[in-house]
Design an enzyme around this catalytic site. Structure first.
Site, short mmCIF file in Angstrom:
data_model
loop_
_atom_site.label_atom_id
_atom_site.label_comp_id
_atom_site.label_asym_id
_atom_site.label_seq_id
_atom_site.Cartn_x
_atom_site.Cartn_y
_atom_site.Cartn_z
N ARG A 19 0.79 -1.10 0.03
CA ARG A 19 -0.11 -0.08 -0.02
C ARG A 19 0.90 1.22 -0.12
O ARG A 19 0.49 2.47 -0.34
CB ARG A 19 -0.87 0.09 1.08
CG ARG A 19 -2.00 -0.55 1.19
CD ARG A 19 -2.77 -0.69 2.42
NE ARG A 19 -3.98 -1.54 2.67
CZ ARG A 19 -5.05 -0.93 2.73
NH1 ARG A 19 -5.34 0.40 2.85
NH2 ARG A 19 -6.41 -1.92 2.79
N LYS A 47 3.13 -19.15 6.78
CA LYS A 47 2.07 -19.67 7.85
C LYS A 47 1.81 -18.52 8.36
O LYS A 47 2.12 -17.55 8.18
CB LYS A 47 2.95 -20.81 8.60
CG LYS A 47 3.92 -20.11 9.71
CD LYS A 47 4.06 -20.92 10.88
CE LYS A 47 3.88 -20.45 12.19
NZ LYS A 47 5.05 -19.46 12.44
N ASP A 100 7.52 -23.64 5.46
CA ASP A 100 7.76 -23.92 6.75
C ASP A 100 9.17 -23.86 6.75
O ASP A 100 10.04 -24.61 6.49
CB ASP A 100 7.27 -25.41 7.16
CG ASP A 100 7.67 -25.70 8.42
OD1 ASP A 100 8.51 -25.32 9.02
OD2 ASP A 100 6.61 -26.28 9.27
N HIS A 101 9.60 -22.59 7.48
CA HIS A 101 10.99 -22.28 7.31
C HIS A 101 11.83 -23.28 7.91
O HIS A 101 13.33 -23.30 7.75
CB HIS A 101 11.08 -20.84 7.75
CG HIS A 101 11.46 -20.69 9.42
ND1 HIS A 101 10.45 -20.47 10.05
CD2 HIS A 101 12.52 -20.58 10.08
CE1 HIS A 101 10.77 -20.50 11.33
NE2 HIS A 101 12.05 -20.50 11.32
N LYS A 136 16.16 -25.15 6.97
CA LYS A 136 17.38 -25.44 7.64
C LYS A 136 18.23 -26.45 7.30
O LYS A 136 17.79 -27.68 7.19
CB LYS A 136 16.84 -25.53 9.21
CG LYS A 136 16.36 -24.22 9.79
CD LYS A 136 16.02 -24.28 11.25
CE LYS A 136 15.26 -23.22 11.85
NZ LYS A 136 15.87 -22.17 12.40
N GLU A 167 13.13 -21.19 22.98
CA GLU A 167 13.45 -19.65 22.82
C GLU A 167 13.60 -19.00 23.98
O GLU A 167 13.01 -19.23 24.96
CB GLU A 167 12.32 -19.11 22.03
CG GLU A 167 12.17 -19.71 20.39
CD GLU A 167 11.16 -18.80 19.65
OE1 GLU A 167 11.48 -17.80 19.13
OE2 GLU A 167 10.17 -19.09 19.75
N ASP A 192 1.60 -21.86 16.74
CA ASP A 192 2.88 -21.15 16.32
C ASP A 192 4.04 -22.10 16.01
O ASP A 192 4.77 -21.97 15.17
CB ASP A 192 3.18 -20.24 17.34
CG ASP A 192 4.43 -19.29 16.80
OD1 ASP A 192 4.21 -18.33 15.74
OD2 ASP A 192 5.22 -19.02 17.44
N HIS A 195 6.44 -26.84 12.56
CA HIS A 195 7.70 -26.80 12.72
C HIS A 195 8.05 -28.37 13.46
O HIS A 195 8.58 -29.12 12.96
CB HIS A 195 8.69 -25.87 13.54
CG HIS A 195 8.43 -24.48 12.77
ND1 HIS A 195 8.08 -24.08 11.55
CD2 HIS A 195 8.22 -23.14 13.28
CE1 HIS A 195 7.72 -22.95 11.20
NE2 HIS A 195 8.10 -22.24 12.41
N LYS A 231 8.48 -19.76 24.90
CA LYS A 231 9.34 -18.86 24.74
C LYS A 231 9.93 -18.41 26.16
O LYS A 231 9.02 -18.97 27.18
CB LYS A 231 8.43 -17.61 24.35
CG LYS A 231 7.81 -18.03 22.82
CD LYS A 231 7.86 -16.60 22.09
CE LYS A 231 7.26 -16.99 20.67
NZ LYS A 231 8.22 -17.04 19.48
#
Ligand code: BG6
Length: 504
Positions: free
Chosen positions: A47, A152, A181-182, A186, A220, A239, A244, A342
């Site tokens: 935008r 995702k 899916d990152h 890897k 994490e 998440d 993953h 997390k």
């Protein structure tokens, strides 16, 4: 490596964070390695009313700020291939302008119709952009292939994922859709396949006869940062686990594929997902937690409920741990444990294969040896592999101690490990969907988690356990692991440091 065919990449949501932090870096790194096509262009769509020059300047700054080992000359050459087109992507009328713009760029650069459309937008637009593209023929492959990359989340639960998929598949073919899916991008995740299937020594042991249990962790140390708004509606299960961790489970548990082509490999993942036993005892086999305010290394950190964009009475889980089974011949009876969270003590992702003990103890064992032989597949950081086994303690008698044998990717100093996005982008540019999530797998993953999501939403008797930020999650999750004296592994940043409660 063969360079991809000439093509144009259109990124929707190009003024957003993902483009700046990940995508442009990845394209730049591919460019520097001479892996981009001879002729290409990247059109940012959004935008914002940027000119091409403004967009180029912003992306050049992003590469300088977030990239490593950049060269000003290379950056300038690279960003000259960038363009910006300003539209409201929800507005179908705007797409005729995009088509004209694309066609004139193709003509100027001498590029056929080969095009990737990357949706780096809020998920509400996943139903809209693909339809709008199709309405002006931008899914038709007469003049070159057309591919769609989607980030995702693919839906919010099973029902919404089915709907999203139906809406996509109404206008795009499955083989045109690349769901990122990152984790699959890897290097160390792909190495799970290589470890298993390029060595004769592991595979004979990789089954219920020799494996006691499997443990998968994605921890994490950061909190939700500035993503409280998104995370509040998602939680750890959606998440991290739905995508993953279940994809990792697929690679660890799959049968050897007949070949490495996209369908053979993804069929095997799918078979694993079809064999997942639904979690019935949600109370005891799915533990959720939420981080509480605490002081880490002298610094106060906020609890989840105090984070921006989070409901002060939120029940969203920032930690999830599951115990589950894969009901097939290979894995019958072997528990799989996975956890993610997390604000845990450190950032580490790994899978651990815990082998069964010897049938009879001949020697004095120092430790409880129900799980002395472990193969740790470290995904990040200190990427590598660690094998734990018993050795004779030097001296009189036959005392056994546990030792480590380790390999670290950093020892391959001549090799640069590509980022996930580099790998996934180049694969899509080459038309290889092996490392992308297929629709049926995404649906099965949602289906598997549905009983947990439902119970967590509707059953107020299931607690959300608080855990102080910087600790390994709720104590209750320790009880998940079956077997006297067995616990989760407490990994540290360094692959070989363990057995200590590190980073606190
Ligand atoms: C993303 C999640 O998919 O993966 C984030 O949305 C999470 O919440 C991230 O932080 C973790 O990825 P990585 O590569 O840092 O393990």
């Amino acid at each position: 490596m063969k360079r991809p065919e000439n093509q144009i990449i259109v990124i929707f949501g190009a003024s957003g964070d993902l483009t700046k932090r990940m995508l442009i870096q990845a394209f730049y790194n591919l460019y520097v390695q001479n892996l981009l096509p001879d002729k290409f262009a990247i059109i940012g769509v959004g935008r914002s009313s940027y000119s091409d020059e403004k967009f180029r300047d912003l992306m050049a700054d992003a590469i300088k700020n977030f990239g490593k080992d950049t060269s000003p000359e290379q950056i300038t050459n690279f960003v000259n291939n960038l363009h910006f087109y300003s539209i409201d992507s929800a507005d179908p009328v705007a797409y005729s302008g995009l088509l004209i713009n694309l066609n004139s760029l193709r003509e100027n650069l001498g590029i056929s119709g080969n095009t990737i459309f990357y949706l780096s937008t809020p998920p509400v637009l996943y139903n809209v952009i693909p339809k709008n593209l199709a309405a002006c023929g931008l899914n038709i492959e007469e003049d070159g292939w057309k591919r769609l990359i989607i980030e995702k989340p693919f839906g919010y639960d099973y029902e919404s994922a089915v709907k999203l998929n139906e809406s996509l598949c109404g206008v795009w073919r499955e083989d045109q859709i690349y769901r990122i899916d990152h984790y699959l991008g890897k290097e160390t995740v792909q190495n799970i396949l290589v470890t298993r299937f390029s060595n004769g020594i592991f595979e004979p042991l990789w089954n219920r006869n020799y494996v006691h249990h499997v443990e998968i962790t994605a921890a994490e140390d950061l909190g939700v940062e500035n993503r409280g708004g998104y995370y509040e509606g998602a939680g750890a299960l959606r998440d991290m686990v739905q995508n993953h961790l279940l994809q990792l489970t697929g690679l660890i548990a799959m049968e050897p594929p007949s070949s490495m082509d996209s369908n053979s490999l993804r069929n095997e993942t799918m078979k694993v997902f079809q064999s997942l036993r639904p979690i019935r005892d949600v109370h005891n086999e799915a533990i959720r937690g939420q981080y509480l305010t605490s002081t880490i290394r002298g610094k106060k950190v906020l609890g989840y409920r105090e984070e921006n964009g989070v409901n002060p009475e939120s029940k969203t889980e920032t930690y999830a741990a599951l115990k589950f089974y894969i009901d097939n011949w290979r894995w019958g009876g072997v528990p799989f444990y996975c956890r993610t969270g997390k604000r845990l003590p450190t950032r580490v992702s790994e899978a651990v294969i815990h082998f069964r003990p010897t049938p009879h103890y001949l020697f004095a064992q120092k430790d409880n040896c129900d799980s002395c032989n472990q193969l740790v597949l470290r995904i990040q950081p200190d990427e590598g592999i660690l094998l734990k086994f018993g050795m004779k303690t030097p001296g009189a008698g036959f005392e056994v101690q546990n030792v480590n044998m380790d390999f670290h990717y950093s020892d391959l100093s001549h090799q640069k490990i590509p980022t996930s996005y580099e790998r996934l982008l180049i694969d899509c540019m080459q038309g290889d969907s092996t490392l992308f999530a297929r629709a049926d797998a995404v649906m099965s993953a949602w289906k598997f988690l549905a009983p947990v999501l439902d119970e967590w939403k509707n059953n107020n008797d299931i607690p959300v356990f608080g855990y102080p930020a910087g600790t390994w999650g709720p104590e209750k999750a320790d009880n998940l692991i079956e077997g006297a004296g067995l616990t989760w592994r407490y990994p540290c940043k360094n692959l070989t440091d363990d057995g200590i409660y590190c980073e606190l």
